[in-house]
Design a protein around this motif. Structure first.
Motif, short mmCIF file in Angstrom:
data_model
loop_
_atom_site.label_atom_id
_atom_site.label_comp_id
_atom_site.label_asym_id
_atom_site.label_seq_id
_atom_site.Cartn_x
_atom_site.Cartn_y
_atom_site.Cartn_z
N ASP A 41 0.81 -1.22 0.00
CA ASP A 41 0.00 0.00 0.00
C ASP A 41 0.85 1.27 0.00
OD1 ASP A 41 0.38 -1.25 2.71
OD2 ASP A 41 -0.13 0.79 3.30
N LYS A 42 2.16 1.13 0.15
CA LYS A 42 3.00 2.32 0.16
C LYS A 42 3.49 2.71 -1.23
CE LYS A 42 4.81 1.52 4.79
NZ LYS A 42 6.03 1.09 5.49
N GLY A 43 3.05 2.02 -2.25
CA GLY A 43 3.49 2.34 -3.60
C GLY A 43 4.77 1.60 -3.95
N ALA A 44 5.46 2.11 -4.98
CA ALA A 44 6.66 1.43 -5.47
C ALA A 44 7.75 1.42 -4.40
CB ALA A 44 7.16 2.11 -6.73
#
Ligand SMILES: [Zn+2]
Length: 393
Positions: free
Chosen positions: A35-38
């Motif tokens: 959920d924190k992105g890349a």
């Protein structure tokens, strides 16, 4: 390398910075959730490092090259992990495999003082004298490392030219055993030196004493240093043997065939096996036995030997599937588990051929007789995975 006391402190500080940055990068990488992105790559982490250097004076006091390079090294380690050639990057610990890397123009500040001595200008530390073990190569970077014994080493990063092939067309097979480190198809048995009997019992004795010491006591430190010294001595001997043996083999033989043993997988810790009948309890997973085997494998320096052979005899090392090499007769090719009379002796039940079990296996490896189903398959395939049918799209 022979740094003065003050220089040693400065070097240790740099090691500490490199370790700190590496561990931070590792923490960020392994704690990252979807959920924190890349996942932050090198560029993002380098930007964060710049911010951290601006915020913390102690970090700013260190060399930027050293800290940035620790990040680069970390990303190389992550790449190696994903390609399947290396294991997962691990935490750096104080006093263990400490070191840092200097690259670019800063790495070229080296002067030769005499035939045996030279000096290097390490950023933020100054000129440090070192003994030449070989002529200084034209390198773009070097690494400074401190081993467990507290010895400092300087290594320039260059790939030396491979050992030229002898041109005889001779093929050799190497079987790696636990009794002897390596058996050649020529009948030679090579053993990698480790610790002597006395050194071994001294190590055991020291380890027992260590377990009885109070934490952070003076005595504990002293015993730990003595243990590190013994380990370092064993490692030195192992490395020396591997280097000499691999050079000799690369010079003598045109093609070198070795078993394709997945050392990385073989030395992995066995998983706990839950007991289906008693939930919450576990069945024996032979962890202790495997740990003993691990020690044997690592002490014999298997992986290192093959790795160095592949460097020195580039393109001349072939990996053969080791299945049944120890059960197959090298003369008549009769295959039976009974052929193996004992761990050391091979006697064919069909033709009566008798030989050292490891040499017999080495001859099979040399002939490349074992099924080479694994060749051409992807580097990393789980041995537990079922073979998959090719799906038509
Ligand atoms: Zn036979």
């Amino acid at each position: 390398m022979y740094p003065t006391c003050a220089q040693q402190l400065a070097l240790l500080e740099q090691c500490g910075h490199a370790r700190y940055v590496w561990n931070l990068a590792l923490e960020q990488w392994s704690m990252w959730t979807r959920d924190k992105g890349a996942t932050p790559g090198y560029v993002e982490q380098a930007r964060q490092l710049t911010e951290a250097r601006a915020a913390f004076g102690w970090l700013r006091a260190g060399s930027q090259t050293v800290q940035q390079q620790a990040l680069r090294d970390f990303h190389q380690a992550v790449r190696n992990f994903y390609t399947g050639t290396h294991r997962r990057p691990t935490w750096r610990k104080a006093g263990l495999r400490e070191g840092f890397r200097i690259v670019g123009s800063q790495a070229s500040r080296v002067v030769t003082l005499s035939r045996k001595w030279a000096a290097v200008n390490v950023p933020k530390v100054g000129w440090i004298r070192f003994r030449l073990s070989r002529p200084i190569p034209a390198a773009k970077s070097y690494r400074i490392a401190r081993d467990r014994m507290g010895r400092w080493h300087l290594a320039f990063a260059v790939i030396p030219p491979p050992v030229p092939a002898p041109g005889t067309g001779e093929v050799v097979g190497i079987d790696r055993g636990v009794n002897v480190s390596a058996a050649l198809s020529t009948g030679e048995l090579l053993s990698c030196p480790g610790l002597s009997e006395t050194e071994h019992s001294r190590l055991k004795h020291l380890q027992r004493r260590l377990s009885r010491c109070r934490r952070s006591s003076k005595r504990r430190q002293r015993i730990k240093a003595a243990i590190a010294k013994l380990h370092a001595r064993a490692a030195d001997r192992r490395k020396d043997w591997v280097e000499k043996t691999s050079t000799a083999l690369a010079r003598r033989f045109e093609v070198i065939r070795v078993e394709d043993l997945r050392i990385v997988q073989m030395t992995r810790h066995p998983k706990p096996k839950p007991d289906p009948e008693h939930p919450g309890s576990y069945l024996p997973n032979h962890r202790r036995a495997k740990a003993g085997l691990n020690r044997g494998i690592l002490a014999n320096g298997w992986g290192l030997l093959v790795q160095r052979l592949e460097h020195k005899a580039a393109g001349r090392v072939e990996k053969v599937n080791p299945a049944y090499t120890s059960q197959t007769c090298s003369v008549c090719r009769h295959r039976a588990p009974d052929n193996r009379e004992s761990q050391a002796v091979f006697r064919c039940t069909a033709c009566g051929h008798q030989a050292n079990a490891d040499v017999n296996a080495a001859v099979n490896v040399a002939a490349g007789r074992a099924v080479s189903a694994r060749r051409g398959t992807p580097v990393r395939v789980s041995p537990k995975r079922e073979p998959q049918h090719a799906t038509s799209a």
